[in-house]
Design an enzyme around this catalytic site. Sequence first.
Site, PDB file in Angstrom:
ATOM      1  N   LEU A  98     -18.519  55.495  88.516  1.00 41.44           N
ATOM      2  CA  LEU A  98     -19.746  55.479  87.709  1.00 41.44           C
ATOM      3  C   LEU A  98     -20.601  56.651  88.161  1.00 41.44           C
ATOM      4  CD1 LEU A  98     -20.645  51.660  87.816  1.00 41.44           C
ATOM      5  CD2 LEU A  98     -19.705  52.937  85.875  1.00 41.44           C
ATOM      6  N   ASP A  99     -21.414  57.171  87.252  1.00 42.77           N
ATOM      7  CA  ASP A  99     -22.329  58.265  87.605  1.00 42.77           C
ATOM      8  C   ASP A  99     -23.374  57.759  88.594  1.00 42.77           C
ATOM      9  OD1 ASP A  99     -21.017  59.781  85.717  1.00 42.77           O
ATOM     10  OD2 ASP A  99     -22.518  59.416  84.153  1.00 42.77           O
ATOM     11  N   LYS A 100     -24.019  58.712  89.264  1.00 45.30           N
ATOM     12  CA  LYS A 100     -25.038  58.358  90.264  1.00 45.30           C
ATOM     13  C   LYS A 100     -26.134  57.468  89.656  1.00 45.30           C
ATOM     14  CE  LYS A 100     -27.907  60.336  93.873  1.00 45.30           C
ATOM     15  NZ  LYS A 100     -28.242  61.487  94.687  1.00 45.30           N
TER      16      LYS A 100
END
Length: 227
Positions: A98-100
């Site tokens: 998942l993205d930050k």
Amino acid sequence: MRLDKYVTYAGISRSAAVSAIKSGRVAVDSIIAKNPAEKLSDTALVTLDGEAVDGSEFVYLLMNKPSGYVCEKNRPDSVFALVPEKYSRRPLSVCGRLDKDTEGFLLLSDDGDFVHRIISPIKHLPKVYLARLQNAVTDSDIKAFENGLQIDGGDVCRPAKLEIAGDAVLVTITEGMYHQIKRMFHATGNEVLYLKRVKTGGLSLPETLKTGEILRLSENETARIFR
Ligand code: URA
């Protein structure tokens, strides 16, 4: 199973397990064990420095990932920094990054076959995301998602489901391209303001699992993903 192999489940190497045993730090059923080759019964309770060793071959951890954490290892802002110490020396991998700034459903496991089954591009496991957007979605957006959007003038996405859920939307995709959800909305002239993965396959993120918390799943519970 041999005692030294079992002690490695505490997250240490085989040679460290052997030296821990030889220096009297390991007990089997409350009796100090000195022989690394000792064969354990199925019910043996093994402790290292007084702490029970978890002898499960693999662990399956479901994290409600907070925003602000990355899925790469060896960084202070890594999701691996949130893993309790008792699992942290296992060779864990994340099952689908998942993205930050994305929250939600994140599985971590040291079972390589399991990780592969989740992330394999040929399995097309559905993943559901809740998104809050800059603009309201239209019927033509829903159709465009259904028909397979072209993103950044290149990749064409597999058909995706877009549903309105109050002031947010639910998006179901069956692949995992880089920044896929953000790029899909960008392709329709919209922007994602908030993103959370809420489900993978047949397993939803429990509402009781708070942001940053981790739930250990049994192998049976993980089977729900593939149903
Ligand atoms: N799609 C995105 O854009 N970001 C994520 O973190 C996951 C899917």
